[in-house]
Design a protein around this motif. Sequence first.
Motif, PDB file in Angstrom:
ATOM      1  N   SER A  15       0.802  -1.227   0.000  1.00 42.18           N
ATOM      2  CA  SER A  15       0.000   0.000   0.000  1.00 42.18           C
ATOM      3  C   SER A  15       0.834   1.277   0.000  1.00 42.18           C
ATOM      4  O   SER A  15       0.281   2.374  -0.154  1.00 42.18           O
ATOM      5  CB  SER A  15      -0.955   0.008   1.197  1.00 42.18           C
ATOM      6  N   LEU A  16       2.148   1.170   0.155  1.00 41.99           N
ATOM      7  CA  LEU A  16       2.991   2.377   0.086  1.00 41.99           C
ATOM      8  C   LEU A  16       2.875   2.987  -1.315  1.00 41.99           C
ATOM      9  O   LEU A  16       2.964   2.278  -2.315  1.00 41.99           O
ATOM     10  CB  LEU A  16       4.449   2.028   0.372  1.00 41.99           C
ATOM     11  N   PRO A  17       2.682   4.299  -1.402  1.00 44.49           N
ATOM     12  CA  PRO A  17       2.508   4.928  -2.711  1.00 44.49           C
ATOM     13  C   PRO A  17       3.626   4.629  -3.710  1.00 44.49           C
ATOM     14  O   PRO A  17       3.343   4.366  -4.883  1.00 44.49           O
ATOM     15  CB  PRO A  17       2.435   6.425  -2.386  1.00 44.49           C
ATOM     16  N   LEU A  18       4.875   4.636  -3.269  1.00 46.07           N
ATOM     17  CA  LEU A  18       5.979   4.363  -4.185  1.00 46.07           C
ATOM     18  C   LEU A  18       5.881   2.943  -4.735  1.00 46.07           C
ATOM     19  O   LEU A  18       6.054   2.709  -5.930  1.00 46.07           O
ATOM     20  CB  LEU A  18       7.325   4.581  -3.514  1.00 46.07           C
ATOM     21  N   VAL A  19       5.564   1.993  -3.870  1.00 42.90           N
ATOM     22  CA  VAL A  19       5.475   0.592  -4.291  1.00 42.90           C
ATOM     23  C   VAL A  19       4.260   0.372  -5.192  1.00 42.90           C
ATOM     24  O   VAL A  19       4.377  -0.226  -6.266  1.00 42.90           O
ATOM     25  CB  VAL A  19       5.430  -0.343  -3.063  1.00 42.90           C
ATOM     26  N   SER A  20       3.094   0.858  -4.781  1.00 39.80           N
ATOM     27  CA  SER A  20       1.882   0.611  -5.567  1.00 39.80           C
ATOM     28  C   SER A  20       1.923   1.315  -6.922  1.00 39.80           C
ATOM     29  O   SER A  20       1.512   0.743  -7.934  1.00 39.80           O
ATOM     30  CB  SER A  20       0.630   1.006  -4.787  1.00 39.80           C
ATOM     31  N   SER A  21       2.446   2.531  -6.965  1.00 46.03           N
ATOM     32  CA  SER A  21       2.507   3.231  -8.251  1.00 46.03           C
ATOM     33  C   SER A  21       3.555   2.604  -9.170  1.00 46.03           C
ATOM     34  O   SER A  21       3.362   2.525 -10.384  1.00 46.03           O
ATOM     35  CB  SER A  21       2.774   4.727  -8.065  1.00 46.03           C
ATOM     36  N   THR A  22       4.667   2.141  -8.603  1.00 47.61           N
ATOM     37  CA  THR A  22       5.686   1.469  -9.405  1.00 47.61           C
ATOM     38  C   THR A  22       5.141   0.154  -9.942  1.00 47.61           C
ATOM     39  O   THR A  22       5.361  -0.193 -11.107  1.00 47.61           O
ATOM     40  CB  THR A  22       6.968   1.222  -8.586  1.00 47.61           C
ATOM     41  N   TYR A  23       4.394  -0.575  -9.124  1.00 41.72           N
ATOM     42  CA  TYR A  23       3.770  -1.816  -9.582  1.00 41.72           C
ATOM     43  C   TYR A  23       2.817  -1.528 -10.745  1.00 41.72           C
ATOM     44  O   TYR A  23       2.818  -2.234 -11.749  1.00 41.72           O
ATOM     45  CB  TYR A  23       3.016  -2.515  -8.444  1.00 41.72           C
ATOM     46  N   LEU A  94       9.068   6.910   0.285  1.00 37.26           N
ATOM     47  CA  LEU A  94       8.149   5.785   0.160  1.00 37.26           C
ATOM     48  C   LEU A  94       6.694   6.230   0.096  1.00 37.26           C
ATOM     49  O   LEU A  94       5.839   5.497  -0.395  1.00 37.26           O
ATOM     50  CB  LEU A  94       8.332   4.798   1.319  1.00 37.26           C
ATOM     51  N   HIS A  95       6.415   7.440   0.561  1.00 41.43           N
ATOM     52  CA  HIS A  95       5.048   7.954   0.583  1.00 41.43           C
ATOM     53  C   HIS A  95       4.736   8.834  -0.625  1.00 41.43           C
ATOM     54  O   HIS A  95       3.717   9.518  -0.642  1.00 41.43           O
ATOM     55  CB  HIS A  95       4.796   8.704   1.893  1.00 41.43           C
ATOM     56  N   GLN A  96       5.618   8.799  -1.607  1.00 39.93           N
ATOM     57  CA  GLN A  96       5.401   9.555  -2.842  1.00 39.93           C
ATOM     58  C   GLN A  96       5.220   8.576  -3.994  1.00 39.93           C
ATOM     59  O   GLN A  96       5.887   7.547  -4.046  1.00 39.93           O
ATOM     60  CB  GLN A  96       6.606  10.447  -3.149  1.00 39.93           C
ATOM     61  N   PRO A  97       4.333   8.888  -4.936  1.00 40.73           N
ATOM     62  CA  PRO A  97       4.202   8.011  -6.108  1.00 40.73           C
ATOM     63  C   PRO A  97       5.467   8.053  -6.964  1.00 40.73           C
ATOM     64  O   PRO A  97       6.239   9.011  -6.915  1.00 40.73           O
ATOM     65  CB  PRO A  97       3.002   8.570  -6.862  1.00 40.73           C
ATOM     66  N   SER A  98       5.684   6.994  -7.713  1.00 41.99           N
ATOM     67  CA  SER A  98       6.912   6.886  -8.502  1.00 41.99           C
ATOM     68  C   SER A  98       7.062   8.029  -9.495  1.00 41.99           C
ATOM     69  O   SER A  98       8.173   8.498  -9.734  1.00 41.99           O
ATOM     70  CB  SER A  98       6.978   5.539  -9.224  1.00 41.99           C
ATOM     71  N   GLU A  99       5.958   8.503 -10.052  1.00 41.68           N
ATOM     72  CA  GLU A  99       6.034   9.605 -11.023  1.00 41.68           C
ATOM     73  C   GLU A  99       6.639  10.851 -10.381  1.00 41.68           C
ATOM     74  O   GLU A  99       7.461  11.537 -10.987  1.00 41.68           O
ATOM     75  CB  GLU A  99       4.641   9.938 -11.588  1.00 41.68           C
TER      76      GLU A  99
END
Length: 108
Positions: A15-23, A94-99
Amino acid sequence: MSEVISDSVVERVVSLPLVSSTYGLMSSVYSNTKDNHPYLRTVCEAAEQGVKTITTVALNTASPILGKLEPQIAIANDLACKGLDRIEKTLPILHQPSEQTIQKCKVL
């Protein structure tokens, strides 16, 4: 009587934004690659089927063992969650989206 709900470390990481957006980004790239390259599609689909088969066998084999190890798994999960708490405080990225992370790297 109140029930104690324990977070799953896996659910928290996913559910971490960096992980979920990268996925999401990687999933999109994978799907587009499969759609645009027929030979790779065949290889990818064979690999996917292999993973599904292995996962099914592993789950069926491990289920009885996991039931017996539930208390130890709960302790390990709790320790992992505490470690994740520290990592999240140390790495706010980790709390930021990958973009957003990519854009910040481009600026540097």
